[in-house]
Design an enzyme around this catalytic site. Structure first.
Site, PDB file in Angstrom:
ATOM      1  N   ASP A   1      10.236   3.165   6.769  1.00  0.00           N
ATOM      2  CA  ASP A   1      10.386   1.689   7.317  1.00  0.00           C
ATOM      3  C   ASP A   1      10.639   1.415   7.847  1.00  0.00           C
ATOM      4  OD1 ASP A   1       7.572  -0.376   5.496  1.00  0.00           O
ATOM      5  OD2 ASP A   1       9.591  -1.070   7.045  1.00  0.00           O
TER       6      ASP A   1
ATOM      7  N   LYS B   1      14.309  -3.220   3.115  1.00  0.00           N
ATOM      8  CA  LYS B   1      13.686  -2.396   1.733  1.00  0.00           C
ATOM      9  C   LYS B   1      14.155  -1.031   1.840  1.00  0.00           C
ATOM     10  CE  LYS B   1       8.869  -4.285   2.527  1.00  0.00           C
ATOM     11  NZ  LYS B   1       7.682  -4.543   3.091  1.00  0.00           N
TER      12      LYS B   1
ATOM     13  N   CYS C   1      -5.889  -8.850   3.069  1.00  0.00           N
ATOM     14  CA  CYS C   1      -7.044  -7.386   3.480  1.00  0.00           C
ATOM     15  C   CYS C   1      -8.603  -8.993   3.515  1.00  0.00           C
ATOM     16  CB  CYS C   1      -7.556  -7.227   2.570  1.00  0.00           C
ATOM     17  SG  CYS C   1      -5.443  -5.736   1.896  1.00  0.00           S
TER      18      CYS C   1
ATOM     19  N   SER D   1      -6.210  -0.783   7.073  1.00  0.00           N
ATOM     20  CA  SER D   1      -8.047  -1.151   7.622  1.00  0.00           C
ATOM     21  C   SER D   1      -7.841  -1.959   8.680  1.00  0.00           C
ATOM     22  CB  SER D   1      -8.075  -3.025   7.193  1.00  0.00           C
ATOM     23  OG  SER D   1      -7.237  -2.475   5.671  1.00  0.00           O
TER      24      SER D   1
ATOM     25  N   VAL E   1       0.529  -1.730   0.214  1.00  0.00           N
ATOM     26  CA  VAL E   1      -0.087   0.353   0.336  1.00  0.00           C
ATOM     27  C   VAL E   1       0.583   1.503  -0.221  1.00  0.00           C
ATOM     28  CG1 VAL E   1      -1.335   1.127   1.833  1.00  0.00           C
ATOM     29  CG2 VAL E   1      -2.133  -0.894   1.027  1.00  0.00           C
TER      30      VAL E   1
ATOM     31  N   THR F   1      -1.619  -4.309   9.600  1.00  0.00           N
ATOM     32  CA  THR F   1      -2.844  -4.468  10.610  1.00  0.00           C
ATOM     33  C   THR F   1      -3.471  -5.695  10.871  1.00  0.00           C
ATOM     34  OG1 THR F   1      -4.730  -3.859   8.836  1.00  0.00           O
ATOM     35  CG2 THR F   1      -4.063  -2.445  10.898  1.00  0.00           C
TER      36      THR F   1
ATOM     37  N   ARG G   1       0.479 -14.114   1.882  1.00  0.00           N
ATOM     38  CA  ARG G   1       0.068 -14.192   3.466  1.00  0.00           C
ATOM     39  C   ARG G   1      -1.215 -14.721   3.064  1.00  0.00           C
ATOM     40  NH1 ARG G   1       0.755  -7.648   4.230  1.00  0.00           N
ATOM     41  NH2 ARG G   1       0.577  -7.825   2.379  1.00  0.00           N
TER      42      ARG G   1
END
Ligand SMILES: NC(=O)c1ccc[n+]([C@@H]2O[C@H](COP(=O)([O-])OP(=O)(O)OC[C@H]3O[C@@H](n4cnc5c(N)ncnc54)[C@H](O)[C@@H]3O)[C@@H](O)[C@H]2O)c1
Length: 415
Positions: free
Chosen positions: A32, A37, A261, A121, A13, A86, A326
């Site tokens: 980050d 990364k 998600c 989220s 995202v 999350t 994931r």
């Protein structure tokens, strides 16, 4: 430049969002905590399948784009956007640790009149009940000298049809003033803003979108089992039903719902409902069906190949054209088949290797010769670059969970 933005969390995202802000003439710093990364980005290397190395290289040359693992850069920006994970904890309950940590990390560097936007989220009430108090306890007056908003992210990694700027953006503020400040910044970035009355509504909107998908895909998985017993092709049924010009929205069965998600967000809502002493029967049933789906796929393979047979699993990621493992249902399927004594290999151009019970499995190339060597090929993820015709033509047997192959062929079996 239009102002300075810090994007916290440079994953699926955050990184595309940081790039979009840069393209809209903002000075951007990406923050980050994962040094690998930051290092990769500084070297001009992309870790997201949607982004080419060349795009990252160009960014690293820009005077208006910087990367850091240091939160002190927050004091130089006008807007801070939070895009951290999350996930669920081991009790399948919301784990807000990453969001809270991001807030704790930036607290010492906040300055008056900054805007903080949460994009992760989460369940309705998080912004007002968990995050706002973290700011207020430090003396900040939200809506007066600091602005707080929530804007759920709707990006669909791997989807070439909708770009981030074109997806209507839900926005909300902790107060009307917060909403206005957020609106002023986001109108420069996104083509269409959808303001809603409260952060709770925005949080709930995101969860409702994903829960609707969760329930409907699970329903299709249930129907696909029933259709198999009725000797009906469920895919043809969905195609036919989709010709109805109103009232029917197509959802498709598959090997099980994965990703960060769709299988996660409904459980955030379930947890919130439980806190209020309320039930979420639809979510519970959809979860049960989704959890059972890998076992059902394995059962179908058992009917096609005797234990000990040689299998090739195509696709480990939870959906096509991305490198995200994931919650992927391919993993319990692959592991279950290995546990049952099958000789299992996999083909996934996005995943170089995978470890199970300390054994490392490597991505296998496919060719006419290699395909003919497997007793069954199991198609779990339909990456665009996979040669379906070759699989159809050269495999002894194929089990297709994505409706990619021609089922009129006697050796092709479908979910
Ligand atoms: N992946 C999707 O398709 C998608 C779509 C819409 C919404 N979302 C939501 O967006 C959020 C982020 O998801 P993602 O898929 O980008 O996750 P991700 O794991 O790909 O990226 C999150 C990044 O945040 C970093 N991070 C973690 N804690 C941090 C901290 N305290 N400070 C700075 N960086 C930190 C991690 O190192 C990681 O790089 C989640 O809430 C998710 O539910 C994801």
């Amino acid at each position: 430049m239009k102002g300075k933005i810090a994007v916290v969390g440079l994953g699926y995202v955050g990184l595309p969002l940081a790039i979009l802000c840069h393209s809209k003439k903002f000075d951007v710093v990406g923050i980050d905590i994962d040094p690998s990364k930051i290092d990769s980005l500084k070297r001009g290397k992309s870790y997201l399948t949607d982004l080419e190395d060349s795009e990252i290289e160009q960014l690293s040359k820009s005077k208006h784009f910087a990367y850091s693992s240091n939160f002190s850069t927050v004091k130089e920006v006008d807007t801070i956007v939070i895009c951290v994970p999350t996930p669920l904890n081991n009790k399948a309950e919301p784990n807000l640790d990453f969001v809270k940590k991001a807030f704790e990390n930036m607290l010492p560097y906040l300055k008056p009149h900054q805007l903080i936007v949460v994009e992760s989220s989460t369940y309705p009430g998080t912004t007002e009940e968990v995050l706002k108090p973290m700011l207020e306890i430090e003396g900040w007056e939200i809506g007066q000298n600091l602005y707080l908003g929530y804007s759920p992210e709707r990006i669909d990694p791997g989807n070439q049809l909708f770009s981030l700027a074109n997806i209507p953006k839900i926005i909300s503020g902790s107060s009307l003033q917060c909403l206005h400040v957020l609106q002023d910044v986001y109108k420069e970035i996104f083509n269409e803003l959808v303001p809603v009355k409260s952060t709770k509504i925005a949080e709930m909107t995101k969860i409702v979108e994903n829960t609707q998908r969760f329930i409907n895909i699970s329903f299709m998985n249930e129907l696909s089992k029933l259709s198999e017993n009725l000797d009906i092709d469920i895919w043809e049924v969905i195609e036919a039903a989709s010709t109805k010009p109103y009232g029917f929205m197509p959802y498709y069965p598959g090997p099980g719902i994965g990703g960060h998600c769709i299988p996660v967000d409904p459980l955030y809502l379930k947890w919130k409902a439980q806190e209020l002493g309320l039930k979420t029967d639809f979510i519970d049933l959809a979860k049960k069906i989704n959890d059972e789906q890998p076992a059902y796929i394995i059962e179908r393979i058992n009917r096609l190949v005797e234990t000990g047979g040689k299998l090739l699993v195509i696709g480990l990621t939870y959906k096509k054209d991305i490198n995200d493992l994931r919650e992927s249902s391919s993993l319990p399927i692959l592991e279950g088949l290995i546990d049952q004594g099958y000789e299992v290999q996999y083909h996934d151009p996005f995943i170089a290797q995978f470890t199970y019970h300390e054994v490392v499995y490597y991505h296998q190339d496919i060719s006419s010769e290699s395909l003919a060597d497997y007793d069954c090929v199991i198609l779990l993820t339909d990456h665009s670059q996979i040669n379906f015709t070759l699989i159809e033509q050269k495999s002894k047997k194929v089990f297709d969970t994505r409706n990619c192959l021609d089922t009129t062929l006697p050796h092709v079996y479908k979910l």
